[in-house]
Design a protein around this motif. Structure first.
Motif, PDB file in Angstrom:
ATOM      1  N   ALA A  56       0.835  -1.206   0.000  1.00  0.00           N
ATOM      2  CA  ALA A  56       0.000   0.000   0.000  1.00  0.00           C
ATOM      3  C   ALA A  56       0.869   1.255   0.000  1.00  0.00           C
ATOM      4  CB  ALA A  56      -0.926  -0.003   1.213  1.00  0.00           C
ATOM      5  N   GLU A  57       0.333   2.334  -0.544  1.00  0.00           N
ATOM      6  CA  GLU A  57       1.040   3.613  -0.571  1.00  0.00           C
ATOM      7  C   GLU A  57       0.830   4.388   0.722  1.00  0.00           C
ATOM      8  OE1 GLU A  57       3.101   4.615  -2.905  1.00  0.00           O
ATOM      9  OE2 GLU A  57       2.763   2.780  -4.063  1.00  0.00           O
ATOM     10  N   THR A  58      -0.326   4.218   1.329  1.00  0.00           N
ATOM     11  CA  THR A  58      -0.680   4.963   2.534  1.00  0.00           C
ATOM     12  C   THR A  58      -0.155   4.246   3.776  1.00  0.00           C
ATOM     13  OG1 THR A  58      -2.716   5.685   1.461  1.00  0.00           O
ATOM     14  CG2 THR A  58      -2.613   5.924   3.846  1.00  0.00           C
ATOM     15  N   THR A  59       0.389   5.008   4.725  1.00  0.00           N
ATOM     16  CA  THR A  59       0.821   4.399   5.976  1.00  0.00           C
ATOM     17  C   THR A  59      -0.374   4.269   6.921  1.00  0.00           C
ATOM     18  OG1 THR A  59       1.354   6.512   7.031  1.00  0.00           O
ATOM     19  CG2 THR A  59       3.114   5.422   5.768  1.00  0.00           C
ATOM     20  N   LEU A  60      -0.233   3.412   7.912  1.00  0.00           N
ATOM     21  CA  LEU A  60      -1.342   3.166   8.824  1.00  0.00           C
ATOM     22  C   LEU A  60      -1.762   4.438   9.549  1.00  0.00           C
ATOM     23  CD1 LEU A  60      -3.282   1.216  10.206  1.00  0.00           C
ATOM     24  CD2 LEU A  60      -1.470   0.703  11.862  1.00  0.00           C
ATOM     25  N   SER A  61      -0.806   5.227  10.001  1.00  0.00           N
ATOM     26  CA  SER A  61      -1.163   6.451  10.725  1.00  0.00           C
ATOM     27  C   SER A  61      -1.951   7.420   9.846  1.00  0.00           C
ATOM     28  CB  SER A  61       0.104   7.136  11.255  1.00  0.00           C
ATOM     29  OG  SER A  61       0.972   7.493  10.191  1.00  0.00           O
ATOM     30  N   GLU A  62      -1.666   7.425   8.552  1.00  0.00           N
ATOM     31  CA  GLU A  62      -2.412   8.281   7.620  1.00  0.00           C
ATOM     32  C   GLU A  62      -3.807   7.733   7.340  1.00  0.00           C
ATOM     33  OE1 GLU A  62       1.445   9.793   4.960  1.00  0.00           O
ATOM     34  OE2 GLU A  62       0.299   8.009   4.378  1.00  0.00           O
ATOM     35  N   ALA A  63      -3.966   6.422   7.431  1.00  0.00           N
ATOM     36  CA  ALA A  63      -5.227   5.787   7.070  1.00  0.00           C
ATOM     37  C   ALA A  63      -6.271   5.836   8.183  1.00  0.00           C
ATOM     38  CB  ALA A  63      -4.979   4.330   6.679  1.00  0.00           C
ATOM     39  N   LEU A  64      -5.823   5.935   9.422  1.00  0.00           N
ATOM     40  CA  LEU A  64      -6.752   5.903  10.542  1.00  0.00           C
ATOM     41  C   LEU A  64      -7.581   7.178  10.613  1.00  0.00           C
ATOM     42  CD1 LEU A  64      -4.441   4.366  13.302  1.00  0.00           C
ATOM     43  CD2 LEU A  64      -6.181   3.199  11.940  1.00  0.00           C
ATOM     44  N   THR A  65      -8.806   7.043  11.075  1.00  0.00           N
ATOM     45  CA  THR A  65      -9.712   8.183  11.211  1.00  0.00           C
ATOM     46  C   THR A  65     -10.247   8.214  12.646  1.00  0.00           C
ATOM     47  OG1 THR A  65     -11.783   7.020  10.722  1.00  0.00           O
ATOM     48  CG2 THR A  65     -10.434   7.728   8.829  1.00  0.00           C
ATOM     49  N   PRO A  66     -10.958   9.282  13.020  1.00  0.00           N
ATOM     50  CA  PRO A  66     -11.543   9.333  14.369  1.00  0.00           C
ATOM     51  C   PRO A  66     -12.695   8.344  14.568  1.00  0.00           C
ATOM     52  CG  PRO A  66     -11.290  11.539  13.445  1.00  0.00           C
ATOM     53  CD  PRO A  66     -11.070  10.591  12.325  1.00  0.00           C
ATOM     54  N   ALA A  67     -13.200   7.761  13.502  1.00  0.00           N
ATOM     55  CA  ALA A  67     -14.330   6.828  13.601  1.00  0.00           C
ATOM     56  C   ALA A  67     -13.890   5.512  14.245  1.00  0.00           C
ATOM     57  CB  ALA A  67     -14.886   6.553  12.206  1.00  0.00           C
ATOM     58  N   PRO A  68     -14.829   4.678  14.658  1.00  0.00           N
ATOM     59  CA  PRO A  68     -14.466   3.318  15.099  1.00  0.00           C
ATOM     60  C   PRO A  68     -13.731   2.592  13.974  1.00  0.00           C
ATOM     61  CG  PRO A  68     -16.737   3.820  15.690  1.00  0.00           C
ATOM     62  CD  PRO A  68     -16.281   4.928  14.798  1.00  0.00           C
ATOM     63  N   GLN A  69     -12.686   1.890  14.317  1.00  0.00           N
ATOM     64  CA  GLN A  69     -11.831   1.262  13.315  1.00  0.00           C
ATOM     65  C   GLN A  69     -12.015  -0.260  13.289  1.00  0.00           C
ATOM     66  OE1 GLN A  69      -9.360   3.636  11.490  1.00  0.00           O
ATOM     67  NE2 GLN A  69     -11.224   4.591  12.252  1.00  0.00           N
ATOM     68  N   ALA A  70     -11.895  -0.811  12.103  1.00  0.00           N
ATOM     69  CA  ALA A  70     -11.851  -2.261  11.913  1.00  0.00           C
ATOM     70  C   ALA A  70     -10.547  -2.572  11.193  1.00  0.00           C
ATOM     71  CB  ALA A  70     -13.043  -2.741  11.098  1.00  0.00           C
ATOM     72  N   ILE A  71      -9.650  -3.274  11.858  1.00  0.00           N
ATOM     73  CA  ILE A  71      -8.341  -3.603  11.307  1.00  0.00           C
ATOM     74  C   ILE A  71      -8.403  -5.008  10.709  1.00  0.00           C
ATOM     75  CG2 ILE A  71      -5.890  -3.876  11.802  1.00  0.00           C
ATOM     76  CD1 ILE A  71      -6.937  -1.025  12.128  1.00  0.00           C
ATOM     77  N   VAL A  72      -8.021  -5.114   9.438  1.00  0.00           N
ATOM     78  CA  VAL A  72      -8.120  -6.382   8.714  1.00  0.00           C
ATOM     79  C   VAL A  72      -6.715  -6.866   8.367  1.00  0.00           C
ATOM     80  CG1 VAL A  72      -9.228  -7.603   6.812  1.00  0.00           C
ATOM     81  CG2 VAL A  72     -10.266  -5.496   7.706  1.00  0.00           C
ATOM     82  N   LEU A  73      -6.402  -8.108   8.710  1.00  0.00           N
ATOM     83  CA  LEU A  73      -5.093  -8.684   8.428  1.00  0.00           C
ATOM     84  C   LEU A  73      -5.261 -10.002   7.698  1.00  0.00           C
ATOM     85  CD1 LEU A  73      -4.971  -7.681  11.766  1.00  0.00           C
ATOM     86  CD2 LEU A  73      -2.582  -7.687  11.060  1.00  0.00           C
ATOM     87  N   GLY A  74      -4.354 -10.247   6.740  1.00  0.00           N
ATOM     88  CA  GLY A  74      -4.391 -11.482   5.981  1.00  0.00           C
ATOM     89  C   GLY A  74      -3.361 -12.478   6.447  1.00  0.00           C
ATOM     90  N   ALA A  75      -3.424 -13.659   5.880  1.00  0.00           N
ATOM     91  CA  ALA A  75      -2.495 -14.720   6.242  1.00  0.00           C
ATOM     92  C   ALA A  75      -1.074 -14.355   5.841  1.00  0.00           C
ATOM     93  CB  ALA A  75      -2.912 -16.023   5.566  1.00  0.00           C
TER      94      ALA A  75
END
Length: 250
Positions: free
Chosen positions: A187-206
């Motif tokens: 991904a081009e976006t870093t995690l800190s840039e992607a997070l918002t003030p809304a409730p978050q759902a973090i998705v991880l793959g195998a």
């Protein structure tokens, strides 16, 4: 610990997949303290059983360390305690999605099957105040002694939902007001840039394959951890812990 089974025909020490055997102090103590956990039988050494309050009505069998070793995988560090239990009752997604809290993220795993990784993720998720863990029912490990030990007691504290269709669950999660962030190394976006003030759902793959295409399509944004080129990627449980810390420290 009673008569040993005949090696050719005995199956008494083989765990019932519908009744996992937890071992080690943290996992056993947490299960004993969980009022929602159905307990079947407690095995232990005299020394270790003397340290705990045994619930009324729970069957107990005493033995030495070698006896307990026959009840669990080879070289499993049982610490003198083995507890046979029933899996926790299934939860419904709509129960978890009531009243989303920006401080309590959801953690979704896309076909992460290693019980040690899932257990470690459960431990981190509980430590950082996650609302729940969500996995597919057919591509995730069952409750087991190794998973419970890796979770170090957190299996009893964190709700764990298994859904038939992860993409459909992500749609429901979005409708409930969650922002869905999929971790992807390219991904081009870093995690800190992607997070918002809304409730978050973090998705991880195998590990290795990462998230499947359909899962990616049901994320609002893909994000990467800002690691150097010295390593290609992180273990999924490490990545989950870092992502949960990032959400908690927004």
């Amino acid at each position: 610990m009673g008569r040993r089974p005949n090696k050719r025909h005995g199956t008494a020490n083989r765990p019932d997949p519908n009744r996992p055997r937890f071992y080690g102090r943290h996992a056993v103590y947490a299960a004993l303290d969980n009022p929602n956990r159905k307990l079947r039988k407690l095995f232990g050494t005299h020394e270790e059983l003397a340290k705990i309050v045994i619930p009324d009505g729970l069957a107990v069998q005493y033995g030495d360390a070698q006896d307990l070793g026959r009840l669990v995988p080879a070289d499993a560090p049982h610490q003198g305690l083995v507890l046979e239990v029933e899996p926790l009752e299934e939860l419904w997604l709509d129960e978890i999605l009531l009243n989303p809290d920006p401080k309590a993220p959801l953690v979704l795993l896309d076909q992460v099957t290693d019980p040690h990784n899932v257990g470690a993720i459960i431990r981190s998720a509980a430590a950082f105040g996650a609302r729940a863990l969500i996995t597919q029912d057919r591509h995730s490990p069952p409750e087991s002694g190794s998973l419970a030990r890796s979770a170090s007691g957190a299996l009893e504290a964190l709700p764990w939902l298994r859904v038939v269709n992860l993409a459909r669950a992500l749609d429901e999660i979005a409708e409930a007001g969650y922002w869905r962030v999929g971790l992807a190394g390219e991904a081009e976006t870093t995690l800190s840039e992607a997070l918002t003030p809304a409730p978050q759902a973090i998705v991880l793959g195998a590990e290795g394959e990462g998230m499947r295409h359909n899962t990616r399509e049901h994320c609002d944004v893909l994000a990467k951890l800002p690691i150097t080129r010295a390593v290609e990627s992180l273990n999924v449980s490490n990545a989950a812990a870092i992502a949960l810390y990032a959400v908690a420290s927004r």
